[in-house]
Structures are given as structure tokens and as C-alpha cells.
Design a protein around this motif. Structure first.
Motif, PDB file in Angstrom:
ATOM      1  N   ASP A 110       0.809  -1.226   0.000  1.00  0.00           N
ATOM      2  CA  ASP A 110       0.000   0.000   0.000  1.00  0.00           C
ATOM      3  C   ASP A 110       0.837   1.268   0.000  1.00  0.00           C
ATOM      4  O   ASP A 110       0.692   2.129   0.868  1.00  0.00           O
ATOM      5  CB  ASP A 110      -0.947   0.027   1.214  1.00  0.00           C
ATOM      6  N   VAL A 111       1.719   1.388  -0.967  1.00  0.00           N
ATOM      7  CA  VAL A 111       2.590   2.567  -1.006  1.00  0.00           C
ATOM      8  C   VAL A 111       2.312   3.488  -2.187  1.00  0.00           C
ATOM      9  O   VAL A 111       2.933   4.537  -2.298  1.00  0.00           O
ATOM     10  CB  VAL A 111       4.087   2.166  -1.015  1.00  0.00           C
ATOM     11  N   ILE A 112       1.398   3.131  -3.046  1.00  0.00           N
ATOM     12  CA  ILE A 112       1.102   3.950  -4.226  1.00  0.00           C
ATOM     13  C   ILE A 112      -0.270   4.590  -4.031  1.00  0.00           C
ATOM     14  O   ILE A 112      -1.293   4.040  -4.416  1.00  0.00           O
ATOM     15  CB  ILE A 112       1.108   3.090  -5.511  1.00  0.00           C
ATOM     16  N   TYR A 113      -0.280   5.753  -3.374  1.00  0.00           N
ATOM     17  CA  TYR A 113      -1.561   6.427  -3.178  1.00  0.00           C
ATOM     18  C   TYR A 113      -1.446   7.948  -3.202  1.00  0.00           C
ATOM     19  O   TYR A 113      -2.435   8.647  -3.142  1.00  0.00           O
ATOM     20  CB  TYR A 113      -2.241   5.977  -1.875  1.00  0.00           C
ATOM     21  N   SER A 114      -0.237   8.469  -3.279  1.00  0.00           N
ATOM     22  CA  SER A 114      -0.072   9.919  -3.427  1.00  0.00           C
ATOM     23  C   SER A 114       1.127  10.159  -4.343  1.00  0.00           C
ATOM     24  O   SER A 114       2.068   9.359  -4.374  1.00  0.00           O
ATOM     25  CB  SER A 114       0.145  10.600  -2.070  1.00  0.00           C
ATOM     26  N   ASP A 115       1.108  11.256  -5.075  1.00  0.00           N
ATOM     27  CA  ASP A 115       2.188  11.542  -6.017  1.00  0.00           C
ATOM     28  C   ASP A 115       3.538  11.665  -5.322  1.00  0.00           C
ATOM     29  O   ASP A 115       4.536  11.114  -5.793  1.00  0.00           O
ATOM     30  CB  ASP A 115       1.887  12.821  -6.811  1.00  0.00           C
ATOM     31  N   ASP A 116       3.592  12.371  -4.198  1.00  0.00           N
ATOM     32  CA  ASP A 116       4.864  12.551  -3.486  1.00  0.00           C
ATOM     33  C   ASP A 116       5.436  11.225  -3.010  1.00  0.00           C
ATOM     34  O   ASP A 116       6.626  10.951  -3.160  1.00  0.00           O
ATOM     35  CB  ASP A 116       4.693  13.491  -2.289  1.00  0.00           C
ATOM     36  N   LEU A 117       4.578  10.407  -2.415  1.00  0.00           N
ATOM     37  CA  LEU A 117       5.033   9.124  -1.902  1.00  0.00           C
ATOM     38  C   LEU A 117       5.409   8.175  -3.037  1.00  0.00           C
ATOM     39  O   LEU A 117       6.386   7.435  -2.938  1.00  0.00           O
ATOM     40  CB  LEU A 117       3.959   8.500  -1.015  1.00  0.00           C
ATOM     41  N   THR A 118       4.665   8.203  -4.119  1.00  0.00           N
ATOM     42  CA  THR A 118       4.981   7.366  -5.275  1.00  0.00           C
ATOM     43  C   THR A 118       6.345   7.742  -5.851  1.00  0.00           C
ATOM     44  O   THR A 118       7.166   6.863  -6.150  1.00  0.00           O
ATOM     45  CB  THR A 118       3.890   7.485  -6.353  1.00  0.00           C
ATOM     46  N   ASP A 119       6.612   9.032  -5.982  1.00  0.00           N
ATOM     47  CA  ASP A 119       7.923   9.486  -6.466  1.00  0.00           C
ATOM     48  C   ASP A 119       9.039   9.032  -5.529  1.00  0.00           C
ATOM     49  O   ASP A 119      10.076   8.527  -5.979  1.00  0.00           O
ATOM     50  CB  ASP A 119       7.949  11.013  -6.608  1.00  0.00           C
ATOM     51  N   PHE A 121       9.001   6.506  -3.444  1.00  0.00           N
ATOM     52  CA  PHE A 121       9.075   5.053  -3.529  1.00  0.00           C
ATOM     53  C   PHE A 121       9.905   4.611  -4.728  1.00  0.00           C
ATOM     54  O   PHE A 121      10.825   3.795  -4.611  1.00  0.00           O
ATOM     55  CB  PHE A 121       7.650   4.479  -3.610  1.00  0.00           C
ATOM     56  N   PHE A 122       9.630   5.177  -5.908  1.00  0.00           N
ATOM     57  CA  PHE A 122      10.376   4.779  -7.101  1.00  0.00           C
ATOM     58  C   PHE A 122      11.823   5.278  -7.073  1.00  0.00           C
ATOM     59  O   PHE A 122      12.716   4.599  -7.596  1.00  0.00           O
ATOM     60  CB  PHE A 122       9.643   5.206  -8.371  1.00  0.00           C
TER      61      PHE A 122
END
Length: 136
Positions: A110-119, A121-122
Motif C-alpha cells: 500500500d505505497v502507491i496512493y499519493s504523487d509525493d510518496l509514489t515518487d 518510492f520509485f
């Protein structure tokens, strides 16, 4: 949609699914001595299941309050799994993940739910994958 303003303070379905996978599909010997880096730990619920394998687990998240809650949950609930197994937890802010040494397993749910966090994470994935690529 959650009514809790800080999403890291609640258990999500993917955490439960990953806990089930860890409990039923991974044997104790498979991860013995592994250094795991957990990306965006949240409540830490599946890390309790992962702890039964021993080794070191670096837990990360964005806010100190989420990491403090994660540490408290792990402390209150991991005794049954870690009996006789030495587990070392390190709690790091996402910005400090490069301090995690010897990582050979990345774990996330559950780590892909906001643009900042997704960036973030990748970016972290890219750094760790490039480390492993050098070994081949």
C-alpha cells in the motif's frame, strides 16, 4: 476513502494480504539472516509476521509519529513470533534509507496512493536496484 487524516496510522488490506503471504508461504529458513528494508511501514502489522524469520528489519516511513506508532505496535505484538529469534528493528525516515546497510530484501504494501510518496518510492527502488545491478 479513509476518515483518518494520517493514513500510516491504520491497517490497509494489502498489509493483511502480505501478512498472510509471509505467514503461509515463507519458511523460517528462507529468510534467515536476511536484512529487510520495509518501505513505508505504516502500522508495521506484516513486519510482525516477517519478524518470525529473524534477521534485521529496517522500517521506514515519512513521519516520526508514524514510526513511533509502528515501533509501539511491533513491541506490543511481536513476542509470539520472535521467541528464540533475534530480530533487530531500525526505524528510519524515508529520507534516511541509504543508511540501511546490507539490504537484500525490499518489502512494501500500500505505497502507491499519493504523487509525493509514489515518487519517493520509485526513487528508493531505483537506488537499491542500481546497487544490486553492480553485483551482476
Amino acid at each position: 476513502m479513509s476518515t483518518i487524516p494520517i493514513v500510516g496510522l491504520q491497517v490497509w488490506k494489502a498489509e493483511l494480504a502480505l501478512s498472510d503471504f509471509v505467514l503461509h508461504k515463507i519458511t523460517l529458513s528462507e529468510l534467515d539472516g536476511t536484512v529487510a528494508l520495509e518501505l513505508v511501514a505504516g502500522t508495521g502489522s506484516y513486519l510482525i509476521a516477517l519478524a518470525r524469520t529473524g534477521g534485521n528489519i529496517a522500517c521506514t516511513d515519512k513521519g516520526d509519529h508514524v514510526l513511533e506508532n509502528c515501533a509501539k505496535n511491533i513491541g506490543l505484538n511481536s513476542g509470539g513470533f520472535s521467541a528464540g529469534v533475534a530480530v533487530q528493528y531500525v526505524f528510519l525516515a524515508l529520507s534516511e534509507v541509504e543508511e540501511a546497510q546490507g539490504v537484500s530484501l525490499l518489502v512494501a504494501a500500500d505505497v502507491i496512493y499519493s504523487d509525493d510518496l509514489t515518487d519517493a518510492f520509485f526513487n528508493i527502488l531505483e537506488k537499491f536496484v542500481s546497487r544490486f545491478r553492480k553485483d551482476f
